[in-house]
Design a protein around this motif. Structure first.
Motif, short mmCIF file in Angstrom:
data_model
loop_
_atom_site.label_atom_id
_atom_site.label_comp_id
_atom_site.label_asym_id
_atom_site.label_seq_id
_atom_site.Cartn_x
_atom_site.Cartn_y
_atom_site.Cartn_z
N LEU A 83 0.85 -1.20 0.00
CA LEU A 83 0.00 0.00 0.00
C LEU A 83 0.88 1.24 0.00
CD1 LEU A 83 -2.74 1.54 0.51
CD2 LEU A 83 -2.28 1.22 2.95
N TYR A 129 -4.63 -1.66 -7.97
CA TYR A 129 -5.59 -0.55 -7.92
C TYR A 129 -4.83 0.75 -7.65
CZ TYR A 129 -9.74 2.19 -6.68
OH TYR A 129 -10.74 3.14 -6.65
N THR A 269 -8.42 3.88 4.87
CA THR A 269 -8.20 2.64 4.13
C THR A 269 -9.21 1.54 4.44
OG1 THR A 269 -6.57 2.08 5.84
CG2 THR A 269 -5.72 3.01 3.79
N PHE A 272 -10.99 -0.70 1.64
CA PHE A 272 -10.30 -1.63 0.74
C PHE A 272 -10.61 -3.11 0.98
CE2 PHE A 272 -7.91 2.16 -0.19
CZ PHE A 272 -7.66 2.05 -1.55
N CYS A 275 -13.20 -4.91 -1.13
CA CYS A 275 -13.00 -4.92 -2.58
C CYS A 275 -11.99 -5.96 -3.05
CB CYS A 275 -12.57 -3.54 -3.05
SG CYS A 275 -13.74 -2.22 -2.63
N CYS A 289 -18.25 -2.99 -1.69
CA CYS A 289 -17.11 -2.26 -2.25
C CYS A 289 -17.59 -0.91 -2.76
CB CYS A 289 -16.48 -3.05 -3.39
SG CYS A 289 -15.09 -2.19 -4.16
N LEU A 291 -15.19 1.69 -3.48
CA LEU A 291 -14.09 2.40 -4.10
C LEU A 291 -14.49 2.94 -5.48
CD1 LEU A 291 -11.03 0.06 -3.34
CD2 LEU A 291 -11.56 2.27 -2.26
#
Length: 294
Positions: A83, A129, A269, A272, A275, A289, A291
């Motif tokens: 990340l 991503y 975060t 995440f 997803c 999800c 995002l």
């Protein structure tokens, strides 16, 4: 966000400027890096609360920080993830509205142990991503599994918390680039944050003790009580300007704008985990999800 390398280094040495998206960090081994490492040692020794969080599992990128992370349901046999920020992407800043998924990458990362010693070089297989829309995050998938990293180097991934962080939480920003820990608390949350052409939602605002600098971009923000990642460090208002590059502003639900010079921020975060599958494959269509999608 677009400072040249020389200008960014000058600002860090002369003014100790706050972290901002894609401020190019000086090359490892430069005098400024040595000074920062010494300061980190002093700060760590003087701050007992930092003992709960170390640099183990953090990584150094060419110009940013990051960390090896897993989600609560990730399998040990799954390819590990790194990340960092969207603005740390090797190909440059994603445009507003742009979302990058499953793009081949061979980027390398220096894996650190608890003392900040580089113990391995990890390699990406792809960018799983990346975006700078609503948030500022990139997740790389690695060629190594969690089990392989732990068995070879004795280092476990940091777990990403899957619930919203809480104001007042004691946190540590752990920079793999500078090998430095910053201790403070979550001061609150920003409804909308604007910086240049980019807009981020529900950002984390630190108390003033987290005086992060260029190169700390992408650092994990770790809850000192649980050891879990609750956000990813990404920016700060350097000069007191309003909503410009390197000078993000806060916009409340009524449209009122607030500028806090010298204050730094991160992006949450907790969104995440929903997803990604247990095998760490991106699934933007999964239930829960939220995002941004391509």
């Amino acid at each position: 966000m677009r400072k040249p390398l020389v200008a960014a280094l000058f600002a860090l040495v002369i003014a100790g400027a706050g972290a901002a998206p894609a401020v190019a960090a000086p090359a490892p081994g430069a005098p400024a890096a040595t000074a920062s490492a010494a300061e980190a040692d002093t700060r760590t020794a003087a701050s007992p609360t930092l003992q709960a969080v170390t640099l183990a599992g953090t990584v150094a990128l060419s110009n940013c920080s990051g960390s090896v992370v897993r989600f609560p349901n990730s399998l040990d046999t799954a390819p590990a993830l790194v990340l960092t920020n969207g603005h740390c992407l090797e190909s440059g800043f994603p445009e507003p509205g742009e979302v990058i998924v499953n793009r081949v990458s061979t980027r390398t990362f220096g894996l650190l142990n608890s003392a900040g010693t580089r113990v391995a070089t990890l390699r990406a297989s792809k960018i799983a991503y990346s975006t700078m829309t609503d948030t500022d995050a990139t997740i790389y998938q690695l060629t190594s599994t969690y089990a392989a990293i732990r068995n070879s180097y004795g280092i476990s991934a940091l777990t990403v918390q899957d619930t919203h962080p809480t104001a007042g939480t004691a946190i540590t920003v752990a920079s793999g680039y500078w090998k430095r820990l910053y201790s403070c608390s979550i001061d609150g949350f920003v409804h909308t944050m604007k910086e240049g052409d980019w807009t981020w939602k529900d950002s984390v605002r630190y108390t003033s003790a987290c005086d992060t600098i260029g190169g700390t971009s992408g650092s994990p923000v770790v809850d000192q009580a649980t050891g879990k990642v609750v956000a990813v460090n990404n920016t700060g208002n350097e000069d007191g300007e309003r909503c410009t590059v390197n000078n993000p502003c806060e916009v409340d639900a009524s449209g009122n704008v607030t500028v806090r010079q010298g204050i730094n921020y991160a992006q949450e975060t907790y969104q995440f985990p929903a997803c990604f599958t247990t095998g760490n494959q991106l699934s933007l269509s999964a239930s829960g999800c939220v995002l941004p999608k391509p």
